[in-house]
Design a protein around this motif. Structure first.
Motif, PDB file in Angstrom:
ATOM      1  N   GLN A   1       0.793  -1.223   0.000  1.00  0.00           N
ATOM      2  CA  GLN A   1       0.000   0.000   0.000  1.00  0.00           C
ATOM      3  C   GLN A   1       0.830   1.279   0.000  1.00  0.00           C
ATOM      4  O   GLN A   1       0.350   2.347   0.369  1.00  0.00           O
ATOM      5  CB  GLN A   1      -0.950   0.008   1.198  1.00  0.00           C
ATOM      6  CG  GLN A   1      -2.198  -0.814   0.995  1.00  0.00           C
ATOM      7  CD  GLN A   1      -3.074  -0.267  -0.118  1.00  0.00           C
ATOM      8  OE1 GLN A   1      -3.798   0.717   0.059  1.00  0.00           O
ATOM      9  NE2 GLN A   1      -3.013  -0.885  -1.289  1.00  0.00           N
TER      10      GLN A   1
ATOM     11  N   PRO B   1      -7.803  -0.239  -1.120  1.00  0.00           N
ATOM     12  CA  PRO B   1      -8.311   0.221   0.188  1.00  0.00           C
ATOM     13  C   PRO B   1      -9.781  -0.077   0.417  1.00  0.00           C
ATOM     14  O   PRO B   1     -10.190  -0.413   1.537  1.00  0.00           O
ATOM     15  CB  PRO B   1      -8.026   1.727   0.162  1.00  0.00           C
ATOM     16  CG  PRO B   1      -6.845   1.857  -0.746  1.00  0.00           C
ATOM     17  CD  PRO B   1      -7.043   0.822  -1.793  1.00  0.00           C
TER      18      PRO B   1
ATOM     19  N   ASP C   1      -6.149   3.570  -6.621  1.00  0.00           N
ATOM     20  CA  ASP C   1      -5.948   2.266  -5.991  1.00  0.00           C
ATOM     21  C   ASP C   1      -7.283   1.689  -5.516  1.00  0.00           C
ATOM     22  O   ASP C   1      -7.929   2.265  -4.634  1.00  0.00           O
ATOM     23  CB  ASP C   1      -4.981   2.410  -4.817  1.00  0.00           C
ATOM     24  CG  ASP C   1      -4.435   1.063  -4.349  1.00  0.00           C
ATOM     25  OD1 ASP C   1      -5.001   0.037  -4.748  1.00  0.00           O
ATOM     26  OD2 ASP C   1      -3.440   1.047  -3.603  1.00  0.00           O
TER      27      ASP C   1
ATOM     28  N   ALA D   1      -5.789  -2.282   4.851  1.00  0.00           N
ATOM     29  CA  ALA D   1      -5.072  -1.415   3.917  1.00  0.00           C
ATOM     30  C   ALA D   1      -4.502  -0.199   4.640  1.00  0.00           C
ATOM     31  O   ALA D   1      -3.381   0.244   4.357  1.00  0.00           O
ATOM     32  CB  ALA D   1      -5.993  -0.978   2.781  1.00  0.00           C
TER      33      ALA D   1
ATOM     34  N   LYS E   1      -0.604   0.759   4.839  1.00  0.00           N
ATOM     35  CA  LYS E   1      -0.160   2.065   4.361  1.00  0.00           C
ATOM     36  C   LYS E   1       0.596   2.826   5.433  1.00  0.00           C
ATOM     37  O   LYS E   1       1.566   3.544   5.140  1.00  0.00           O
ATOM     38  CB  LYS E   1      -1.355   2.883   3.879  1.00  0.00           C
ATOM     39  CG  LYS E   1      -0.979   4.202   3.233  1.00  0.00           C
ATOM     40  CD  LYS E   1      -2.185   4.909   2.654  1.00  0.00           C
ATOM     41  CE  LYS E   1      -1.779   6.191   1.949  1.00  0.00           C
ATOM     42  NZ  LYS E   1      -2.953   6.883   1.345  1.00  0.00           N
TER      43      LYS E   1
END
Length: 620
Positions: free
Chosen positions: A297, A529, A526, A536, A540
């Protein structure tokens, strides 16, 4: 030993280069860069000459006595064997290409000469680790590498983030080095020597020489590798180190510095017992897993590759813990090829994108940067372990080692990491080079100059062919008794001799590739998520390790520092030292009252003193 002075020249040329640049040519970017490039390229040429004259299987030492204090005898010596000579090729060969690339990448930087001086200092320090024949020389070079990395990571010190990253890398590495130093002292105290050959002879003659402290000594030595090779829980510095120039990322955080910990473990493998190796294998496996999850991520092109480096280092450390130094060093070498290639190709993308690093601002770069695209593709396939690229062979050797050692949990983790590696690498690949241009910079991107693309092409060749050019023959002769030498064809076919790990690796690649293809082939944002939700966010934010450290260790450190400051300020300085200082001051002020300047007073005091003296003398 033929050409016995060449290893000394290989070691000291970069140091001489750094000194000459710093003292004489700092105002000339071109001259400084050519001196630095010339030193490392000359080192590579001399390595080829030395190995050609003595053979890769040569083993010997050359040393000068440095100091002798009681029982401590320290030499400034070089250990020359298959392990150190292969690493010489990696440091001078890959390092030389990165130096050449840097000439193009840093050409417009006003501090280019300082950059090359720092590169030369780092190269000298790394060569010192590779060639050291004893722990003391290795530790000195180890610390010099730390200083060099501090200077290079914080090269753009005008940026607060770069300064913070440099300090973070330096401090975290010192934590690991603290344990490393204690381990060295413990080994010296128990075995009476710091020389690797003497230590190995002692352990061979008496496997129980370290006694009850064997596990402790091994884990303390491993602390050094935890810092340099960024293993959990000291892994947090490496991603932030991407604040340095991209060639620094390639040189320090892909090809050499972070590999120093793995190299040190393999050099001193005889010191580690089964218990310490067991701990090392699981720390390496856990590091590889969390780093791969974090990479999924990330959106900064350099940070994605940095987390990949962190994950692959975990692979190597895990393999050392599984008593597989040959597969670990094999992967270290091929990793130097394809990961340096990926970092330098990422640097080419960054230059072409006018220093944009967010992958979601890129897209369709394959048409505008064809050489970068082709070489990045080769690096991607090597990293993901696609046959016949180099990463396929070294990754297969790691999976086979875990399987043969019957460490089924770590084998499963390694296969899962292989799938994650393919997924996040092709996520990067598809978003950057396919789809539509996502910004004006992407629409106006351009290919890099020849001085930058030529090193990419050379690294791409080795990333492709590195798996069957004889790397395992050389490392195997170092670690395996009566090692059999394989031909190029036998090495090419080696993974097929143990098909189950190979098939698992290929299945992992297929799963990761098709998952990335379905999600990111033409993605403009993306989609992950929304699918993963809180997981996610955790990935991240790097599982909030930095925030946890901030809330615990750093806050505890700040509290202890505040308490120590209060004690120093009010107890030591205010009360104890203050009382002494105040008493002295009061005594001085009281004595000063006796200095009136009046002769009659002085005469009276003199007579009074004489009278008292006579009284005490005659009165007895």
């Amino acid at each position: 030993m033929k050409y016995e002075n060449l290893p000394w020249l290989i070691l000291f040329l970069p140091l001489i280069s750094a000194a000459v640049i710093t003292l004489f040519t700092l105002r000339s970017k071109t001259v400084s860069s050519l001196i630095s490039i010339g030193a490392v390229v000359a080192g590579f040429v001399m390595t080829v000459i030395f190995v050609n004259a003595n053979g890769m299987q040569f083993s010997g030492e050359t040393s000068l006595q440095w100091l002798e204090i009681g029982d401590l005898k320290a030499d400034f010596g070089l250990k020359l064997d298959a392990l150190s000579m292969m690493m010489l090729f990696v440091v001078t060969g890959v390092g030389g290409l990165i130096h050449i690339y840097s000439y193009g990448y840093m050409h417009e930087d006003r501090s280019m000469a300082r950059f090359f001086a720092c590169l030369s200092l780092f190269t000298f320090s790394m060569l010192g680790i590779v060639l050291a024949n004893n722990f003391l020389m290795m530790f000195i070079s180890w610390e010099l590498v730390g200083v060099s990395s501090y200077l290079l990571i914080g090269f753009w010190f005008e940026k607060p983030s770069a300064g913070d990253a440099a300090k973070k890398a330096f401090i975290v590495n010192r934590l690991g080095d603290f344990g490393f130093l204690f381990g060295i002292l413990m080994v010296w105290g128990l075995l009476g020597s710091l020389n690797f050959s003497a230590l190995q002879n002692s352990i061979t003659a008496n496997p129980a020489a370290l006694g009850a402290m064997a596990t402790t000594a091994g884990l303390l030595i491993f602390c050094g590798a935890m810092g340099k090779s960024a293993q959990f829980p000291l892994h947090v510095w490496l991603p932030d180190a991407m604040e340095g120039p991209t060639p620094v990322s390639a040189l320090i955080h892909a090809a050499t510095m972070v590999a120093a910990g793995v190299y040190m473990l393999c050099r001193s493998l005889f010191l580690f017992n089964a218990d310490s190796l067991h701990v090392i294998s699981y720390i390496g496996g856990f590091t590889a897993l969390i780093a791969a999850l974090m990479a999924v991520q990330q959106n900064d092109i350099k940070r994605i590759i940095a987390y990949s480096t962190l994950s692959q280092l975990g692979y190597m450390v895990m393999t050392v813990g599984l008593n597989g130094p040959t597969p670990a060093m094999f992967h270290l070498t091929t990793h130097a090829f394809f990961k340096a290639l990926l970092f330098l190709a990422a640097g080419s993308v960054i230059i072409g994108m006018h220093h944009e690093q967010d992958i979601w601002q890129m897209g369709n770069l394959r048409k505008k940067m064809p050489i970068t695209f082709l070489t990045f593709t080769i690096g991607t396939l090597a990293l993901c372990g696609v046959p016949p690229f180099s990463g396929f062979y070294s990754k297969d050797a790691i999976l086979a080692q875990a399987w043969e050692q019957k460490s089924y949990l770590l084998f499963g983790v390694a296969v899962f990491i292989a799938a994650l590696t393919t997924f996040y690498t092709f996520r990067l690949f598809f978003v950057v080079f396919f789809g539509k241009e996502k910004s004006d910079h992407a629409k106006h991107a351009h290919e890099s100059s020849l001085v930058m693309t030529l090193p990419l092409v050379i690294l791409a060749v080795f990333s492709f062919a590195g798996g069957f050019i004889g790397i395992t023959n050389n490392y195997g002769s170092q670690f395996v008794h009566e090692h059999e030498t394989f031909s190029a064809w036998q090495q090419f076919a080696e993974p097929f001799h143990n098909p189950f790990p190979m098939v698992c690796g290929l299945v992992a690649f297929a799963i990761g590739f098709f998952a990335a293809l379905s999600l990111y082939k033409n993605a403009t944002s993306d989609p992950l998520p929304k699918k993963l939700g809180g997981l996610a966010t955790l990935m991240k934010n790097k599982f909030y390790f930095d925030e946890i450290y901030e809330a615990t260790f750093i806050r505890a450190h700040d509290f202890l520092a505040a308490v120590a400051d209060w004690i120093d300020r009010w107890i030591l300085e205010g009360a104890i030292i203050g009382a002494i200082r105040g008493g002295t001051d009061l005594s001085g002020r009281a004595l000063r009252l006796a200095q009136t300047g009046n002769l009659q007073t002085y005469a009276f005091l003199f007579v009074l003193g004489v009278a008292l003296l006579l009284y005490f003398v005659l009165g007895k």
